[in-house]
Design a protein around this motif. Structure first.
Motif, PDB file in Angstrom:
ATOM      1  N   LYS A  71       0.635  -0.594  -0.102  1.00 42.14           N
ATOM      2  CA  LYS A  71      -0.087   0.019  -0.140  1.00 42.14           C
ATOM      3  C   LYS A  71       0.774   1.640   0.007  1.00 42.14           C
ATOM      4  O   LYS A  71       0.355   2.271  -0.731  1.00 42.14           O
ATOM      5  CB  LYS A  71      -1.316   0.051   1.183  1.00 42.14           C
ATOM      6  CG  LYS A  71      -1.970  -1.328   0.933  1.00 42.14           C
ATOM      7  CD  LYS A  71      -2.940  -0.539   0.256  1.00 42.14           C
ATOM      8  CE  LYS A  71      -3.847  -2.231   0.766  1.00 42.14           C
ATOM      9  NZ  LYS A  71      -5.043  -2.162  -0.859  1.00 42.14           N
ATOM     10  N   THR A  73       3.243   3.787  -1.111  1.00 48.20           N
ATOM     11  CA  THR A  73       3.741   4.269  -1.833  1.00 48.20           C
ATOM     12  C   THR A  73       5.882   4.807  -1.350  1.00 48.20           C
ATOM     13  O   THR A  73       5.925   5.199  -0.727  1.00 48.20           O
ATOM     14  CB  THR A  73       3.770   5.563  -2.484  1.00 48.20           C
ATOM     15  OG1 THR A  73       3.347   6.647  -1.981  1.00 48.20           O
ATOM     16  CG2 THR A  73       1.772   5.616  -3.402  1.00 48.20           C
ATOM     17  N   GLN A  75       7.076   7.186  -1.864  1.00 48.76           N
ATOM     18  CA  GLN A  75       7.031   8.439  -1.203  1.00 48.76           C
ATOM     19  C   GLN A  75       6.566   8.876   0.484  1.00 48.76           C
ATOM     20  O   GLN A  75       6.836   9.825   0.938  1.00 48.76           O
ATOM     21  CB  GLN A  75       5.816   9.030  -2.144  1.00 48.76           C
ATOM     22  CG  GLN A  75       6.083  10.981  -1.789  1.00 48.76           C
ATOM     23  CD  GLN A  75       5.334  12.311  -2.186  1.00 48.76           C
ATOM     24  OE1 GLN A  75       4.749  11.768  -2.927  1.00 48.76           O
ATOM     25  NE2 GLN A  75       5.323  13.658  -2.011  1.00 48.76           N
ATOM     26  N   ASP A  76       5.267   7.635   0.410  1.00 53.67           N
ATOM     27  CA  ASP A  76       4.479   7.193   1.532  1.00 53.67           C
ATOM     28  C   ASP A  76       5.545   7.084   2.133  1.00 53.67           C
ATOM     29  O   ASP A  76       5.868   7.557   3.667  1.00 53.67           O
ATOM     30  CB  ASP A  76       3.603   7.106   1.548  1.00 53.67           C
ATOM     31  CG  ASP A  76       2.599   6.828   0.886  1.00 53.67           C
ATOM     32  OD1 ASP A  76       2.432   8.342   0.683  1.00 53.67           O
ATOM     33  OD2 ASP A  76       1.553   6.203   0.278  1.00 53.67           O
TER      34      ASP A  76
END
Length: 93
Positions: A71, A73, A75-76
């Protein structure tokens, strides 16, 4: 942010809010969180296993890590690690 990620951040923040020194806990927490966010699946489960051999806990760690890997990314993950670095730099750690 996933529920698991939010829960993890909440737990880390609560440890810092207590105002106690966690000399032994912070390095272990840091290593575990770093593996949770950006480490391999196997390395994370092995890290959890160092502190708890309960099969239910290990199964949950396995499931949560799989969910995170699917789930979050890149960037997350980067943003989580930035926040964790800010927490780790606290004088309480």
């Amino acid at each position: 942010m996933t529920r698991a990620g939010a829960l993890l951040l909440l737990c880390a923040a609560l440890l810092l809010i207590t105002g106690r020194k966690f000399d032994d806990l912070c390095p272990a927490l840091r290593d575990t969180v770093d593996l949770y966010i950006s480490g391999s699946h196997e390395a994370y489960v092995e890290q959890v296993e160092k502190y708890n051999q309960n099969s239910d806990v290990l199964e949950t760690a396995n499931t949560v890590k799989s969910c995170t890997d699917e789930k979050l990314t890149p960037q997350d993950k980067f943003l989580h690690l930035l926040l964790h670095n800010k927490i780790y730099s606290s004088s309480l750690c």
